[in-house]
Design a protein around this motif. Structure first.
Motif, short mmCIF file in Angstrom:
data_model
loop_
_atom_site.label_atom_id
_atom_site.label_comp_id
_atom_site.label_asym_id
_atom_site.label_seq_id
_atom_site.Cartn_x
_atom_site.Cartn_y
_atom_site.Cartn_z
N GLN A 61 -2.98 -9.08 3.45
CA GLN A 61 -2.00 -8.05 3.78
C GLN A 61 -1.30 -8.37 5.10
OE1 GLN A 61 -3.80 -4.24 4.46
NE2 GLN A 61 -1.86 -3.13 4.30
N PRO A 71 1.57 0.77 6.77
CA PRO A 71 0.57 1.74 6.30
C PRO A 71 -0.57 1.91 7.31
CG PRO A 71 0.21 -0.38 5.26
CD PRO A 71 1.45 -0.53 6.10
N TYR A 98 -2.68 4.79 2.19
CA TYR A 98 -1.57 4.68 1.25
C TYR A 98 -1.70 5.79 0.23
CZ TYR A 98 1.82 2.50 -1.91
OH TYR A 98 2.91 2.24 -2.70
N LEU A 127 -1.39 7.32 -3.28
CA LEU A 127 -1.28 6.93 -4.69
C LEU A 127 -0.80 8.13 -5.49
CD1 LEU A 127 -2.31 4.07 -5.76
CD2 LEU A 127 -3.28 4.71 -3.55
N PHE A 175 -1.89 7.54 -11.12
CA PHE A 175 -2.89 6.49 -10.93
C PHE A 175 -4.28 7.08 -10.73
CE2 PHE A 175 1.07 4.47 -9.54
CZ PHE A 175 1.03 3.30 -10.29
N GLU A 228 -5.62 6.38 -0.50
CA GLU A 228 -6.57 5.27 -0.41
C GLU A 228 -6.64 4.88 1.05
OE1 GLU A 228 -7.81 3.30 -3.35
OE2 GLU A 228 -8.87 1.83 -2.10
N TRP A 270 -8.29 2.12 3.78
CA TRP A 270 -9.01 0.84 3.88
C TRP A 270 -8.84 0.25 5.27
CZ3 TRP A 270 -4.32 1.24 1.35
CH2 TRP A 270 -3.32 0.31 1.64
N LYS A 271 -9.63 -0.78 5.55
CA LYS A 271 -9.58 -1.46 6.85
C LYS A 271 -9.78 -0.50 8.02
CE LYS A 271 -7.20 -5.49 5.20
NZ LYS A 271 -6.15 -6.50 5.29
N TYR A 314 0.60 -10.81 -1.95
CA TYR A 314 0.14 -9.45 -1.66
C TYR A 314 1.17 -8.41 -2.07
CZ TYR A 314 -1.81 -5.43 0.72
OH TYR A 314 -2.33 -4.19 0.99
N MET A 373 1.26 -4.24 -1.95
CA MET A 373 0.44 -3.16 -1.41
C MET A 373 -0.02 -2.15 -2.45
SD MET A 373 0.60 -1.01 2.07
CE MET A 373 2.19 -0.30 1.75
N GLN A 374 0.87 -1.68 -3.29
CA GLN A 374 0.47 -0.64 -4.25
C GLN A 374 -0.60 -1.16 -5.21
OE1 GLN A 374 3.57 1.76 -5.91
NE2 GLN A 374 2.45 2.08 -7.81
N LEU A 416 -3.81 -2.85 -2.22
CA LEU A 416 -4.43 -1.99 -1.22
C LEU A 416 -5.28 -2.83 -0.26
CD1 LEU A 416 -5.28 0.81 -3.80
CD2 LEU A 416 -3.46 0.90 -2.10
N GLY A 417 -6.60 -2.61 -0.19
CA GLY A 417 -7.44 -3.37 0.72
C GLY A 417 -7.97 -4.68 0.16
N GLU A 418 -7.50 -5.09 -0.99
CA GLU A 418 -8.01 -6.33 -1.58
C GLU A 418 -7.29 -7.58 -1.06
OE1 GLU A 418 -8.33 -6.48 -5.80
OE2 GLU A 418 -9.85 -4.91 -5.85
N ASN A 419 -7.98 -8.70 -1.17
CA ASN A 419 -7.40 -10.02 -0.91
C ASN A 419 -7.57 -10.83 -2.20
OD1 ASN A 419 -6.94 -10.02 2.16
ND2 ASN A 419 -9.05 -9.32 1.98
#
Lengths: 159, 159
Positions: free
Chosen positions: A28, A48, A65, A67, A71, A83, A85-86, B135, B137-138, B141-144
């Motif tokens: 990100q 975000p 973020y 949603l 969803f 959501e 995160w981080k 990447y 975002m929607q 999110l927090g994933e890589n």
């Protein structure tokens, strides 16, 4: 009593440099840097991320973020949710309430919240009032989702 | 040359006890234990886990789940794909090719693979031929997310 101030973070080279201090620097952040370098986004664009500064140093941050309810796979009744995160506080600034200040900020939108935290942080999230989702493999895969419910909201029963 | 043998893991008390040795023990394992204790699933039921034994000790594992092409958000052309998670080799058994043996096993299904590994493992995944997703975002999110493509498959362009 001192209350840490949570503020929205804008995307610029200073913020992105500060993000490198956080363990969960990933795709990100790299993508934000690239978008800035190639002028896909402008300097000081919204992000975000929300953060807490100590003096002029970013010491805690999280990403949020919204949603759309279409969803929604977690909450009943179906509705928009956040959501998160981080969420991360730099090591020398932990145990000062910065993590809680960020979570309280997220709760202040009065929407349900879902997060998928690192495995070792369950005590913190329990104190924050989050509860583990009932695990559903097709939905959750490798996640360990934790949920927070505002009044009148409950966990969606799995089919 | 010695090739580690990858085998499907069944759900029983021995397997679930061995899972406790792995760092990424979480809601999924707790839910499997509960399902076993309350007879929702039978002893020795199939699981999404595959593992490698050294003697009678489980030393490496991963989870694999096939997602229907209707859930595809990563691959072009749209098709069923595998989600891979909880790939982990116990500390004393690392650097012996167990991780690669598990990934090779996943690739042998000849379906695209998506994984969201821990942040610090990118070198390993690069050697395995996985590339970072662009990447979004929607979606992320927090994933890589990291992706692996069999021949004829490429990354789905974001809208």
């Amino acid at each position: 009593m001192y209350t840490p101030k949570v503020e929205p973070l804008v995307v610029n080279y200073k913020t992105l440099e500060e993000f490198k201090m956080f363990k969960e620097y990933g795709l990100q952040e790299l993508s934000m840097l690239e978008d800035l370098e190639t002028n896909i986004i402008e300097n000081d664009s919204d992000s975000p991320f929300y953060g807490i500064y100590f003096g002029d140093k970013l010491v805690a941050r999280m990403s949020l973020y919204k949603l759309d309810k279409n969803f929604n796979k977690y909450f009943d009744p179906a509705q928009d949710y956040l959501e998160l995160w981080k969420l991360e506080v730099l090591p020398n600034y932990q145990r000062k309430g910065y993590g809680q200040a960020l979570v309280d900020y997220a709760k202040s939108f009065n929407m349900p919240i879902k997060t998928n935290p690192r495995v070792k942080s369950s005590e913190f999230w329990e104190r924050m009032g989050f509860i583990p989702a009932e695990y559903n493999m097709q939905r959750d895969l490798g996640e360990n989702p934790l949920l927070w419910f505002p009044q009148g909201v409950q966990q969606l029963e799995s089919e």
